[in-house]
Motif scaffolding. Sequence first.
Motif, mmCIF file in Angstrom:
data_model
loop_
_atom_site.group_PDB
_atom_site.id
_atom_site.type_symbol
_atom_site.label_atom_id
_atom_site.label_comp_id
_atom_site.label_asym_id
_atom_site.label_seq_id
_atom_site.Cartn_x
_atom_site.Cartn_y
_atom_site.Cartn_z
ATOM 1 N N ARG A 10 0.845 -1.209 0.000
ATOM 2 C CA ARG A 10 0.000 0.000 0.000
ATOM 3 C C ARG A 10 0.868 1.243 0.000
ATOM 4 O O ARG A 10 1.756 1.391 0.804
ATOM 5 C CB ARG A 10 -0.902 0.045 1.246
ATOM 6 C CG ARG A 10 -1.829 1.263 1.244
ATOM 7 C CD ARG A 10 -1.971 1.894 2.609
ATOM 8 N NE ARG A 10 -0.693 2.239 3.216
ATOM 9 C CZ ARG A 10 0.001 3.359 2.960
ATOM 10 N NH1 ARG A 10 -0.455 4.257 2.107
ATOM 11 N NH2 ARG A 10 1.175 3.587 3.553
ATOM 12 N N ARG A 11 0.631 2.116 -0.947
ATOM 13 C CA ARG A 11 1.352 3.380 -1.010
ATOM 14 C C ARG A 11 0.366 4.488 -1.363
ATOM 15 O O ARG A 11 -0.715 4.214 -1.879
ATOM 16 C CB ARG A 11 2.436 3.303 -2.118
ATOM 17 C CG ARG A 11 3.499 2.216 -1.896
ATOM 18 C CD ARG A 11 4.338 2.439 -0.650
ATOM 19 N NE ARG A 11 4.809 3.805 -0.490
ATOM 20 C CZ ARG A 11 5.836 4.345 -1.161
ATOM 21 N NH1 ARG A 11 6.525 3.617 -2.008
ATOM 22 N NH2 ARG A 11 6.164 5.611 -0.975
ATOM 23 N N ALA A 12 0.759 5.714 -1.080
ATOM 24 C CA ALA A 12 -0.099 6.847 -1.431
ATOM 25 C C ALA A 12 0.093 7.126 -2.926
ATOM 26 O O ALA A 12 1.116 7.668 -3.338
ATOM 27 C CB ALA A 12 0.278 8.059 -0.600
ATOM 28 N N LYS A 14 -0.697 8.832 -6.469
ATOM 29 C CA LYS A 14 -1.181 10.161 -6.891
ATOM 30 C C LYS A 14 -1.700 10.185 -8.323
ATOM 31 O O LYS A 14 -2.356 11.126 -8.724
ATOM 32 C CB LYS A 14 -0.057 11.205 -6.757
ATOM 33 C CG LYS A 14 0.856 11.069 -5.540
ATOM 34 C CD LYS A 14 0.228 11.610 -4.270
ATOM 35 C CE LYS A 14 1.051 11.259 -3.048
ATOM 36 N NZ LYS A 14 2.016 12.231 -2.629
ATOM 37 N N GLN A 67 -5.054 18.997 -6.837
ATOM 38 C CA GLN A 67 -4.421 17.662 -6.771
ATOM 39 C C GLN A 67 -5.109 16.700 -7.750
ATOM 40 O O GLN A 67 -6.323 16.499 -7.714
ATOM 41 C CB GLN A 67 -4.471 17.115 -5.347
ATOM 42 C CG GLN A 67 -3.637 17.956 -4.381
ATOM 43 C CD GLN A 67 -3.406 17.239 -3.065
ATOM 44 O OE1 GLN A 67 -2.662 16.271 -2.991
ATOM 45 N NE2 GLN A 67 -4.046 17.723 -2.020
ATOM 46 N N GLN A 69 -5.205 13.478 -8.248
ATOM 47 C CA GLN A 69 -5.856 12.205 -7.905
ATOM 48 C C GLN A 69 -7.360 12.376 -7.637
ATOM 49 O O GLN A 69 -8.120 11.421 -7.766
ATOM 50 C CB GLN A 69 -5.145 11.506 -6.718
ATOM 51 C CG GLN A 69 -5.089 12.241 -5.413
ATOM 52 C CD GLN A 69 -3.839 13.083 -5.265
ATOM 53 O OE1 GLN A 69 -3.467 13.792 -6.179
ATOM 54 N NE2 GLN A 69 -3.192 13.026 -4.105
ATOM 55 N N CYS A 147 -5.089 6.783 -1.990
ATOM 56 C CA CYS A 147 -4.314 7.882 -1.380
ATOM 57 C C CYS A 147 -5.170 8.541 -0.305
ATOM 58 O O CYS A 147 -6.270 9.023 -0.595
ATOM 59 C CB CYS A 147 -3.916 8.914 -2.435
ATOM 60 S SG CYS A 147 -2.845 10.210 -1.750
ATOM 61 N N PRO A 148 -4.679 8.552 0.935
ATOM 62 C CA PRO A 148 -5.398 9.307 1.971
ATOM 63 C C PRO A 148 -5.049 10.775 1.784
ATOM 64 O O PRO A 148 -3.920 11.097 1.421
ATOM 65 C CB PRO A 148 -4.788 8.765 3.277
ATOM 66 C CG PRO A 148 -3.404 8.352 2.901
ATOM 67 C CD PRO A 148 -3.416 7.969 1.445
ATOM 68 N N MET A 149 -6.008 11.664 2.036
ATOM 69 C CA MET A 149 -5.741 13.091 1.780
ATOM 70 C C MET A 149 -6.378 14.009 2.817
ATOM 71 O O MET A 149 -7.541 13.847 3.155
ATOM 72 C CB MET A 149 -6.316 13.484 0.405
ATOM 73 C CG MET A 149 -5.721 12.724 -0.746
ATOM 74 S SD MET A 149 -6.457 13.257 -2.303
ATOM 75 C CE MET A 149 -5.795 14.904 -2.425
ATOM 76 N N ILE A 150 -5.563 14.965 3.262
ATOM 77 C CA ILE A 150 -6.137 16.079 4.035
ATOM 78 C C ILE A 150 -5.783 17.413 3.387
ATOM 79 O O ILE A 150 -6.078 18.468 3.945
ATOM 80 C CB ILE A 150 -5.686 16.092 5.517
ATOM 81 C CG1 ILE A 150 -4.170 15.964 5.616
ATOM 82 C CG2 ILE A 150 -6.409 15.063 6.347
ATOM 83 C CD1 ILE A 150 -3.615 16.472 6.935
ATOM 84 N N GLY A 151 -5.153 17.343 2.231
ATOM 85 C CA GLY A 151 -4.761 18.566 1.535
ATOM 86 C C GLY A 151 -5.928 19.167 0.775
ATOM 87 O O GLY A 151 -5.972 19.116 -0.457
ATOM 88 N N ARG A 185 9.837 4.806 -0.989
ATOM 89 C CA ARG A 185 9.438 5.310 0.340
ATOM 90 C C ARG A 185 10.381 6.426 0.768
ATOM 91 O O ARG A 185 11.608 6.311 0.647
ATOM 92 C CB ARG A 185 9.462 4.194 1.371
ATOM 93 C CG ARG A 185 8.243 3.287 1.267
ATOM 94 C CD ARG A 185 8.150 2.346 2.448
ATOM 95 N NE ARG A 185 7.097 1.369 2.247
ATOM 96 C CZ ARG A 185 5.810 1.588 2.546
ATOM 97 N NH1 ARG A 185 5.425 2.726 3.076
ATOM 98 N NH2 ARG A 185 4.920 0.652 2.328
#
Length: 200
Positions: A10-12, A14, A67, A69, A147-151, A185
């Motif tokens: 699992r990776r973020a 984009k 962004q 994604q 991708c988790p996002m708070i931006g 990473r």
Amino acid sequence: MELFNAIKERRAVKHYDKESPVSETDFKQIMSAVLLSPTSYNIQHWRFVRVTDPLLRDQIQEAAWGQTQITEAAELIILCADTQAWSDNPQRYWANTPEDVQAMMLPMLESFYNGKEQLQRDEAMRSCGMAAQTLMLSAKALGYDTCPMIGFDNEQVAKIIKLPEHHVISMIVTLGRAAKSANKRAGQLPLEEVLKENSF
Ligand SMILES: Cc1cc2nc3c(=O)[nH]c(=O)nc-3n(C[C@H](O)[C@H](O)[C@H](O)COP(=O)(O)O)c2cc1C
């Protein structure tokens, strides 16, 4: 995919393949797994907004400073929570338990949350964090990326999705198939730095 491989893989991500959808069966399987994530008192106060309308996606992308994604991913899920769920017909959170358990839990829940705004908000973020990780690992297990996002501008996104009163947004998770792998990473801290024994 085996659990530890899913954790490693699992990776973020984009950049997504716009032509590659998440099948409805897979989407349901992932979300059904998400619902098995733990919440304090089994309160399940998460609420998920699946954004399928391309116009709303464009607006959210603008609120997320462009962004890519946000519009490229097949699925976009906004993880929200109802901070007042503790007072909303709570006996349903223990519907399968004996009456005496329910009778014990109700006053406990009330005194735990009532009037504690910071705790209600903390709990929302904790629960959505649990849900997000289940979502991302389940997706990976089925061969998808996330991708988790708070931006993003929280207030703007709240307006776009018509977030009700007493609800908060925790994060966005994009879901789809990678068009470009994540970079190497960035650098993990060593276990010795972050793991303490007994106290700091
Ligand atoms: C809560 C949270 C918010 C994040 N917000 C963003 C974001 O807005 N945009 C983005 O590109 N990546 C975002 N990320 C991804 C992180 O940058 C990424 O998880 C981190 O660099 C570690 O990389 P990895 O997930 O590939 O292991 C976010 C991650 C988390 C957990």
